[in-house]
Every structure is written in structure tokens, then in C-alpha cells.
Design a protein around this motif. Structure first.
Motif, PDB file in Angstrom:
ATOM      1  N   GLU A   1       0.535  -0.897  -0.028  1.00  0.00           N
ATOM      2  CA  GLU A   1       0.216  -0.042  -0.371  1.00  0.00           C
ATOM      3  C   GLU A   1       0.922   1.412   0.042  1.00  0.00           C
ATOM      4  O   GLU A   1       0.534   2.215  -1.377  1.00  0.00           O
ATOM      5  CB  GLU A   1      -0.955   0.216   1.396  1.00  0.00           C
ATOM      6  CG  GLU A   1      -1.784  -1.031   0.837  1.00  0.00           C
ATOM      7  CD  GLU A   1      -2.861  -1.068   2.016  1.00  0.00           C
ATOM      8  OE1 GLU A   1      -2.634  -0.611   3.098  1.00  0.00           O
ATOM      9  OE2 GLU A   1      -4.286  -1.689   1.653  1.00  0.00           O
TER      10      GLU A   1
ATOM     11  N   GLU B   1      -6.091   3.864   1.340  1.00  0.00           N
ATOM     12  CA  GLU B   1      -4.652   3.186   1.933  1.00  0.00           C
ATOM     13  C   GLU B   1      -4.172   3.579   2.873  1.00  0.00           C
ATOM     14  O   GLU B   1      -3.466   2.430   3.571  1.00  0.00           O
ATOM     15  CB  GLU B   1      -3.769   3.175   0.863  1.00  0.00           C
ATOM     16  CG  GLU B   1      -4.601   2.071  -0.716  1.00  0.00           C
ATOM     17  CD  GLU B   1      -4.557   1.136  -0.910  1.00  0.00           C
ATOM     18  OE1 GLU B   1      -4.809   0.446   0.404  1.00  0.00           O
ATOM     19  OE2 GLU B   1      -4.734   0.873  -1.580  1.00  0.00           O
TER      20      GLU B   1
ATOM     21  N   HIS C   1      -5.915   2.009   5.665  1.00  0.00           N
ATOM     22  CA  HIS C   1      -5.801   0.177   5.831  1.00  0.00           C
ATOM     23  C   HIS C   1      -4.457  -0.171   6.456  1.00  0.00           C
ATOM     24  O   HIS C   1      -4.565  -0.673   7.170  1.00  0.00           O
ATOM     25  CB  HIS C   1      -5.896  -0.267   4.116  1.00  0.00           C
ATOM     26  CG  HIS C   1      -6.926  -0.238   3.527  1.00  0.00           C
ATOM     27  ND1 HIS C   1      -7.306  -0.177   1.708  1.00  0.00           N
ATOM     28  CD2 HIS C   1      -8.398   0.220   4.438  1.00  0.00           C
ATOM     29  CE1 HIS C   1      -8.520  -0.153   1.711  1.00  0.00           C
ATOM     30  NE2 HIS C   1      -9.617   0.246   2.222  1.00  0.00           N
TER      31      HIS C   1
ATOM     32  N   HIS D   1     -11.660  -4.502   3.817  1.00  0.00           N
ATOM     33  CA  HIS D   1     -10.792  -4.125   3.138  1.00  0.00           C
ATOM     34  C   HIS D   1     -11.149  -5.189   1.451  1.00  0.00           C
ATOM     35  O   HIS D   1     -11.287  -4.312   0.157  1.00  0.00           O
ATOM     36  CB  HIS D   1      -9.824  -5.407   3.441  1.00  0.00           C
ATOM     37  CG  HIS D   1      -8.445  -4.915   2.548  1.00  0.00           C
ATOM     38  ND1 HIS D   1      -7.807  -5.123   1.176  1.00  0.00           N
ATOM     39  CD2 HIS D   1      -7.363  -3.623   2.578  1.00  0.00           C
ATOM     40  CE1 HIS D   1      -6.951  -4.807   1.335  1.00  0.00           C
ATOM     41  NE2 HIS D   1      -6.475  -2.889   1.458  1.00  0.00           N
TER      42      HIS D   1
ATOM     43  N   GLU E   1     -11.018  -2.477  -1.169  1.00  0.00           N
ATOM     44  CA  GLU E   1     -10.580  -2.560  -2.308  1.00  0.00           C
ATOM     45  C   GLU E   1     -11.295  -3.012  -4.041  1.00  0.00           C
ATOM     46  O   GLU E   1     -10.651  -2.523  -4.671  1.00  0.00           O
ATOM     47  CB  GLU E   1     -10.088  -4.031  -2.149  1.00  0.00           C
ATOM     48  CG  GLU E   1      -8.424  -4.153  -3.003  1.00  0.00           C
ATOM     49  CD  GLU E   1      -7.788  -3.062  -2.063  1.00  0.00           C
ATOM     50  OE1 GLU E   1      -6.979  -2.744  -2.652  1.00  0.00           O
ATOM     51  OE2 GLU E   1      -7.675  -1.989  -1.220  1.00  0.00           O
TER      52      GLU E   1
END
Ligand SMILES: [Fe+2]
Ligand SMILES: [Fe+2]
Length: 315
Positions: free
Chosen positions: A101, A132, A135, A208, A212
Motif C-alpha cells: 500500500e 490506503e 488500511h 478491506h 478494495e
């Protein structure tokens, strides 16, 4: 003279019309992704219960997706040791995720540097960078919560990626993005609904997967456009560089330190993972959606295809 001019202007007009069509399409895709981001985005710090106790007897990753699953070594391990390995592998994959990431954020920043700042395409790239950021913080918190160490990639891979994220051109960047996102995404789609797995890990993977899916769409659409519009040398470079990235990725996927940390012989474990038919199948199934797509848009050709084969990700 007249016919020669006509012959020359017709393809030019077509190229222009195609290019305009592609750019319009690019804005439409980004608008849709921005809409979906507004509706389905999560703040992991608030969304997940980080203080809840970890559950005894649960896995940190579905056993079938643990690298040693179904090997002779696996069958000699106790369930506790297998579950402990799943804890270390989850931390290893979260570490890999953060590494990817951080690379991706830099690639996205470079991608938009020359583009119109008010376009939907740029606004979506900034939205993805913000995703990101959340995340990577979420994965770091997960590693800490599991009590496992962080598992950085090797010095060599760390430095290879330093070169890649600094010099790679747009199509190569998006091909690498998909490599990082799609295989882990495939595993996470199997993880979040799995009741054998720790609630916190399920929560992390659910968030995620939702966010994503948009990143995968953005990267796919851009790569598809690039493989039509980029000059020949750049398409050729993308084939080779993505093949090399696939080779490095498959080697770096799980840090072999995980085996030593659960009391196994590291060399024996690595050898058994390499020889495992189950593992090969898992990795190829995880990569299939991606390799089918790359094949369709012409990335898996020539020398690049050989590298993809040698990575073990392409059957
Ligand atoms: Fe992510
Ligand atoms: Fe992503």
C-alpha cells in the motif's frame, strides 16, 4: 493527393475519437467509484472493537490458506501450533499489505501529478490514497493486536521496490497494483465469512474487501486503456516488468521467519511449501481472475509470459 490526404486523416480522426471516448469513459468510471466511496467507506478505528479479547481456539487465517496446509509437516503439527502459524502468517500478510500500500500510494501520487486536478479521475485517486492510509493503519493495529512481530520483506525486495516505485510508468504501475491487490483480495473474500476465524480478522478483511473492489476496478480500467494507447515499448516493458514483479511477489508472499517463530525448521518448511500441490493450487486460484484479465488485454505475452509461468502464479 486528395486520396492520400483522406487516407491519412481517416485513421487520425478515429484515433482522436477513440482517445476522447477513452477519456470520457475514464471520467465516468471515476464518478461511479466516487459515488460508491461516499456510500461505503469505513473508519476502522471506530468500526472495529479493538479491545475485545481474542478468542481461544480460533484461527487467524483460514487453515486451507496457510502456506503449509496439507503438507507432511502440517500433519505432524498440533492444532495449537497450526493456529499459531496462522497467527504469524496473518501478521506476515498484513506486513506485506502495508508494504504494497505504501508503494501504491506513491505510484498513485506520481500518476496524478500531471493530470487536471479537478477531474473525477484525480479526485478518485486521492480517495483511494485516503483508503490506503486507513488500511495501512488498520493492518498495523492488527499486527500489534495479534502479538505477532512485523514481517518486513527482504532488503533486496525492499530495494527492488524502491526502484520500481520511482521509475515505473503508468501501465506497469497499474499491473503491479493489481498483482498486489487481487490475490490478497481473493484470500480475504474467503476469510471474512469464515466463522472459524477470529472476529477481529474477519472485520479487518471485510472492510478491506469492500473498499478494495473499487481499487481493483480503477486499476483494471486504467490498465485496459493504457494497453490500447501506450506506445509499443511501454506495453512491452509492462509485460516484462509485471512478470518480474509476479516472480518477486510469489517468493516474498510469506516471510519464512514465520516458520522459525512457531518452532519449525525453516528450511524444511520452505521446501515443503514449494513442493506442495495444494499451495500451488491456492496461489493459482488466487491469481486466476487477474491472469485471465491480463491475458485478455495482452499483458501475458512473450518473455513476460515466461516470467509469469516461473512465478508459479500462471498454470
Ligand atoms: Fe488497501
Ligand atoms: Fe487498494
Amino acid at each position: 493527393m486528395t486520396s492520400a490526404t483522406t487516407a491519412m486523416t481517416v485513421p487520425d480522426t478515429e484515433v482522436l475519437r477513440d482517445a476522447l471516448g477513452l477519456l470520457k469513459d475514464r471520467e465516468q468510471v471515476a464518478e461511479r467509484l466516487l459515488d460508491s466511496s461516499a456510500k461505503h467507506s469505513f473508519d476502522p478505528d471506530a468500526e472495529l472493537d479493538w479491545d475485545a479479547p481474542l478468542e481461544a481456539g480460533k484461527w487467524y487465517w483460514p487453515p486451507e490458506l496457510v502456506s503449509l496446509y496439507d503438507t507432511p509437516l502440517w500433519r505432524r503439527m498440533s492444532v495449537e501450533q497450526q493456529q499459531d502459524l496462522s497467527r504469524h502468517e496473518a501478521a506476515s500478510l498484513a506486513s506485506l499489505g502495508i508494504w504494497f500500500e505504501i508503494i501504491l500510494m506513491q505510484l498513485l501520487v506520481r500518476h496524478i501529478y500531471d493530470k487536471p486536478v479537478t477531474s473525477a479521475h484525480v479526485r478518485y485517486a486521492l480517495t483511494e490514497i485516503a483508503d490506503e492510509c486507513r488500511h495501512s493503519k488498520m493492518f498495523a493495529r492488527l499486527i500489534t493486536r495479534t502479538g505477532a512481530p512485523t514481517y518486513p520483506v527482504s532488503r533486496l525486495n525492499h530495494n527492488l521496490a524502491r526502484i520500481l516505485k520511482t521509475v515505473s510508468t503508468t501501465p506497469g504501475s497499474f499491473a503491479c497494483t493489481l498483482l498486489g491487490e487481487e490475490i490478497l483480495d481473493w484470500m480475504q473474500r474467503l476469510t471474512f465469512p469464515d466463522e472459524r476465524v477470529q472476529t477481529l480478522v474477519r472485520g479487518v478483511t471485510r472492510i478491506h474487501v469492500v473498499e478494495e473492489a473499487r481499487h481493483v476496478r480503477y486499476a483494471r480500467e486504467e490498465l485496459r486503456r493504457q494497453m490500447v494507447t501506450a506506445p509499443r515499448w511501454e506495453r512491452e516493458l509492462t509485460r516484462v516488468s509485471s512478470g518480474e514483479a509476479a516472480r518477486v511477489f510469489s517468493l516474498a508472499f510469506v516471510n519464512p521467519e514465520v516458520y522459525s517463530n512457531v518452532g519449525l525448521d525453516r528450511r524444511e518448511a520452505v521446501a515443503q511449501v514449494r513442493a506442495s500441490g495444494h499451495r500451488r493450487e491456492v496461489m493459482q486460484s488466487g491469481a486466476k481472475r487477474l491472469t485471465d484479465f491480463l491475458d485478455e488485454i495482452g499483458v501475458l505475452r512473450g518473455a513476460g509470459r515466461k516470467l509469469w509461468r516461473s512465478s508459479g502464479l500462471l498454470a
